[in-house]
Design a protein around this motif. Structure first.
Motif, PDB file in Angstrom:
ATOM      1  N   GLN B   6       0.756  -1.124  -0.227  1.00  0.00           N
ATOM      2  CA  GLN B   6       0.053  -0.160   0.192  1.00  0.00           C
ATOM      3  C   GLN B   6       1.525   1.133  -0.236  1.00  0.00           C
ATOM      4  O   GLN B   6       1.767   1.385   0.476  1.00  0.00           O
ATOM      5  CB  GLN B   6      -1.020   0.105   1.560  1.00  0.00           C
ATOM      6  CG  GLN B   6      -1.930  -1.549   1.061  1.00  0.00           C
ATOM      7  CD  GLN B   6      -3.143  -0.996   2.213  1.00  0.00           C
ATOM      8  OE1 GLN B   6      -3.149  -1.828   3.201  1.00  0.00           O
ATOM      9  NE2 GLN B   6      -3.628   0.330   2.390  1.00  0.00           N
ATOM     10  N   ARG B  22      -3.030   3.816  -2.417  1.00  0.00           N
ATOM     11  CA  ARG B  22      -3.110   3.030  -3.712  1.00  0.00           C
ATOM     12  C   ARG B  22      -2.944   1.831  -3.102  1.00  0.00           C
ATOM     13  O   ARG B  22      -2.244   1.802  -2.093  1.00  0.00           O
ATOM     14  CB  ARG B  22      -2.071   3.264  -4.590  1.00  0.00           C
ATOM     15  CG  ARG B  22      -2.075   1.907  -5.689  1.00  0.00           C
ATOM     16  CD  ARG B  22      -0.770   2.620  -6.275  1.00  0.00           C
ATOM     17  NE  ARG B  22      -0.042   1.661  -7.968  1.00  0.00           N
ATOM     18  CZ  ARG B  22      -1.048   1.541  -9.110  1.00  0.00           C
ATOM     19  NH1 ARG B  22      -1.520   2.628  -9.418  1.00  0.00           N
ATOM     20  NH2 ARG B  22      -0.819   0.812 -10.105  1.00  0.00           N
ATOM     21  N   CYS B  23      -2.714   0.450  -3.406  1.00  0.00           N
ATOM     22  CA  CYS B  23      -2.834  -0.487  -3.047  1.00  0.00           C
ATOM     23  C   CYS B  23      -2.265  -1.756  -4.633  1.00  0.00           C
ATOM     24  O   CYS B  23      -3.506  -2.186  -5.434  1.00  0.00           O
ATOM     25  CB  CYS B  23      -4.233  -1.630  -2.461  1.00  0.00           C
ATOM     26  SG  CYS B  23      -4.421  -3.460  -2.097  1.00  0.00           S
ATOM     27  N   ASN B  24      -0.820  -2.143  -4.768  1.00  0.00           N
ATOM     28  CA  ASN B  24      -0.794  -3.057  -5.260  1.00  0.00           C
ATOM     29  C   ASN B  24      -0.685  -4.900  -4.933  1.00  0.00           C
ATOM     30  O   ASN B  24      -0.379  -4.947  -3.909  1.00  0.00           O
ATOM     31  CB  ASN B  24       0.703  -2.634  -5.580  1.00  0.00           C
ATOM     32  CG  ASN B  24       0.775  -1.790  -6.904  1.00  0.00           C
ATOM     33  OD1 ASN B  24      -0.157  -1.035  -7.311  1.00  0.00           O
ATOM     34  ND2 ASN B  24       1.857  -0.547  -6.732  1.00  0.00           N
ATOM     35  N   SER B  26       0.522  -8.809  -5.745  1.00  0.00           N
ATOM     36  CA  SER B  26       1.393  -9.754  -6.911  1.00  0.00           C
ATOM     37  C   SER B  26       1.192 -10.805  -7.779  1.00  0.00           C
ATOM     38  O   SER B  26       1.685 -11.259  -8.840  1.00  0.00           O
ATOM     39  CB  SER B  26       2.518  -9.509  -5.914  1.00  0.00           C
ATOM     40  OG  SER B  26       2.404 -10.863  -4.772  1.00  0.00           O
ATOM     41  N   THR B  63     -10.752  -1.656  -8.535  1.00  0.00           N
ATOM     42  CA  THR B  63      -9.959  -2.016  -8.912  1.00  0.00           C
ATOM     43  C   THR B  63      -9.465  -2.710 -10.878  1.00  0.00           C
ATOM     44  O   THR B  63     -10.133  -2.940 -11.275  1.00  0.00           O
ATOM     45  CB  THR B  63     -10.518  -3.726  -8.384  1.00  0.00           C
ATOM     46  OG1 THR B  63     -10.633  -3.531  -6.588  1.00  0.00           O
ATOM     47  CG2 THR B  63      -9.064  -4.484  -8.048  1.00  0.00           C
ATOM     48  N   GLU B  67      -4.417  -5.651 -13.840  1.00  0.00           N
ATOM     49  CA  GLU B  67      -3.170  -4.499 -13.737  1.00  0.00           C
ATOM     50  C   GLU B  67      -2.562  -4.623 -12.115  1.00  0.00           C
ATOM     51  O   GLU B  67      -1.470  -3.771 -12.189  1.00  0.00           O
ATOM     52  CB  GLU B  67      -3.019  -3.644 -13.978  1.00  0.00           C
ATOM     53  CG  GLU B  67      -3.175  -3.209 -16.061  1.00  0.00           C
ATOM     54  CD  GLU B  67      -3.189  -2.089 -16.668  1.00  0.00           C
ATOM     55  OE1 GLU B  67      -2.958  -1.003 -15.656  1.00  0.00           O
ATOM     56  OE2 GLU B  67      -3.583  -1.096 -17.280  1.00  0.00           O
ATOM     57  N   ARG B  68      -3.756  -5.804 -11.423  1.00  0.00           N
ATOM     58  CA  ARG B  68      -2.360  -5.691 -10.394  1.00  0.00           C
ATOM     59  C   ARG B  68      -2.944  -4.838  -9.234  1.00  0.00           C
ATOM     60  O   ARG B  68      -1.460  -4.450  -8.482  1.00  0.00           O
ATOM     61  CB  ARG B  68      -2.236  -6.903 -10.295  1.00  0.00           C
ATOM     62  CG  ARG B  68      -1.984  -8.394 -10.303  1.00  0.00           C
ATOM     63  CD  ARG B  68      -0.620  -8.868 -10.774  1.00  0.00           C
ATOM     64  NE  ARG B  68      -0.613 -10.087 -11.875  1.00  0.00           N
ATOM     65  CZ  ARG B  68       0.071 -10.689 -12.066  1.00  0.00           C
ATOM     66  NH1 ARG B  68       1.526 -10.945 -11.598  1.00  0.00           N
ATOM     67  NH2 ARG B  68      -0.283 -12.208 -12.784  1.00  0.00           N
ATOM     68  N   TYR B  69      -3.580  -4.105  -8.887  1.00  0.00           N
ATOM     69  CA  TYR B  69      -4.128  -3.107  -8.619  1.00  0.00           C
ATOM     70  C   TYR B  69      -5.649  -2.209  -8.568  1.00  0.00           C
ATOM     71  O   TYR B  69      -6.057  -2.091  -9.071  1.00  0.00           O
ATOM     72  CB  TYR B  69      -3.240  -1.618  -8.426  1.00  0.00           C
ATOM     73  CG  TYR B  69      -3.632  -0.865  -9.883  1.00  0.00           C
ATOM     74  CD1 TYR B  69      -3.454  -0.857 -11.103  1.00  0.00           C
ATOM     75  CD2 TYR B  69      -4.546   0.303 -10.177  1.00  0.00           C
ATOM     76  CE1 TYR B  69      -3.897  -0.533 -12.689  1.00  0.00           C
ATOM     77  CE2 TYR B  69      -4.902   1.170 -10.473  1.00  0.00           C
ATOM     78  CZ  TYR B  69      -4.752   0.805 -12.221  1.00  0.00           C
ATOM     79  OH  TYR B  69      -5.644   2.042 -13.185  1.00  0.00           O
TER      80      TYR B  69
END
Lengths: 112, 109
Positions: B6, B22-24, B26, B63, B67-69
């Motif tokens: 985050q 933001r939250c990425n 994996s 979400t 793109e994983r975020y």
């Protein structure tokens, strides 16, 4: 509607004493159940999760254990508490298929 | 295992300002949630948002799973918005819900 109960809200225990924290869920069947710990000012660490009665997965080797004696009951235990076991413990549940998760009110444990 | 990051870790704003958290993550996931932890430690559900966009009053979330975020938007911040915001995610094969380290938001009057 579904509700989750966690008790006690606060607990002060001496080093070396046993621990039992209980979490129960109402209004649903076969929930996934979780125990988390949060140290002061830190994030949530997953301790245990369970997908069914008697099925416990441990995430972090530690002084704690978990049990699920009934479908909607999840218990966190220790035989002998350490100072490092102090923290905020949260129980959570979600449904099959990993739907939205809901948390209990938490137990603030202080080991002295 | 899956990693959740985050940003920013801390955010200080004046009342009335807008913010984006933001939250990425994996790996491919099948759930994504945003929580607000109040001063008493209780986790308040904000959004369950595996994909797409949702809005609830001054808050909205998006979400983009491919793109994983995920992003949490807070508009016209109020002092009661202060606290720690967490994202959490998981995938069915592991039955886990993993949390990011959180964003501590402080709204000053």
């Amino acid at each position: 509607s579904q509700t989750i109960h966690q008790w006690p809200a606060t607990l002060v225990q001496p080093v070396g004493s046993p621990l039992s924290l209980e979490c129960t869920v109402e209004g649903t069947s076969n929930p996934n159940l979780y125990w988390y710990r949060q140290a002061a000012g830190r994030g949530l660490q997953l301790l245990f999760y369970s997908v069914g009665i008697g099925q416990i997965s441990s995430e972090v080797p530690q002084n704690l254990s978990a049990s699920r004696p009934q479908d909607r009951q999840f218990i966190l235990s220790s035989k002998k508490l350490l100072l490092s076991d102090s923290g905020f413990y949260l129980c959570a549940w979600n449904g099959m298929g990993h739907t939205e998760a809901f948390f209990g009110q938490g137990t603030r444990l202080t080991v002295v | 295992g899956i990693q959740v990051e985050q940003s920013p870790p801390d955010l200080i704003l004046q009342e009335g300002a807008n913010s984006t958290l933001r939250c990425n993550f994996s790996d491919s996931v099948n759930n994504l949630q945003w929580f607000h932890q109040n001063p008493w430690g209780q986790l308040i559900n904000l959004f369950y948002i595996p994909s797409g966009t949702k809005q609830n009053g001054r808050l909205s979330a998006t979400t983009v799973a491919t793109e994983r975020y995920s992003l949490l938007y807070i508009s016209s911040s109020q002092t009661t918005d202060s606290g720690v915001y967490f994202c959490a995610t998981g995938y069915s094969s592991a039955s886990k819900i993993i949390f990011g380290s959180g964003t501590r938001l402080s709204i000053r009057p």
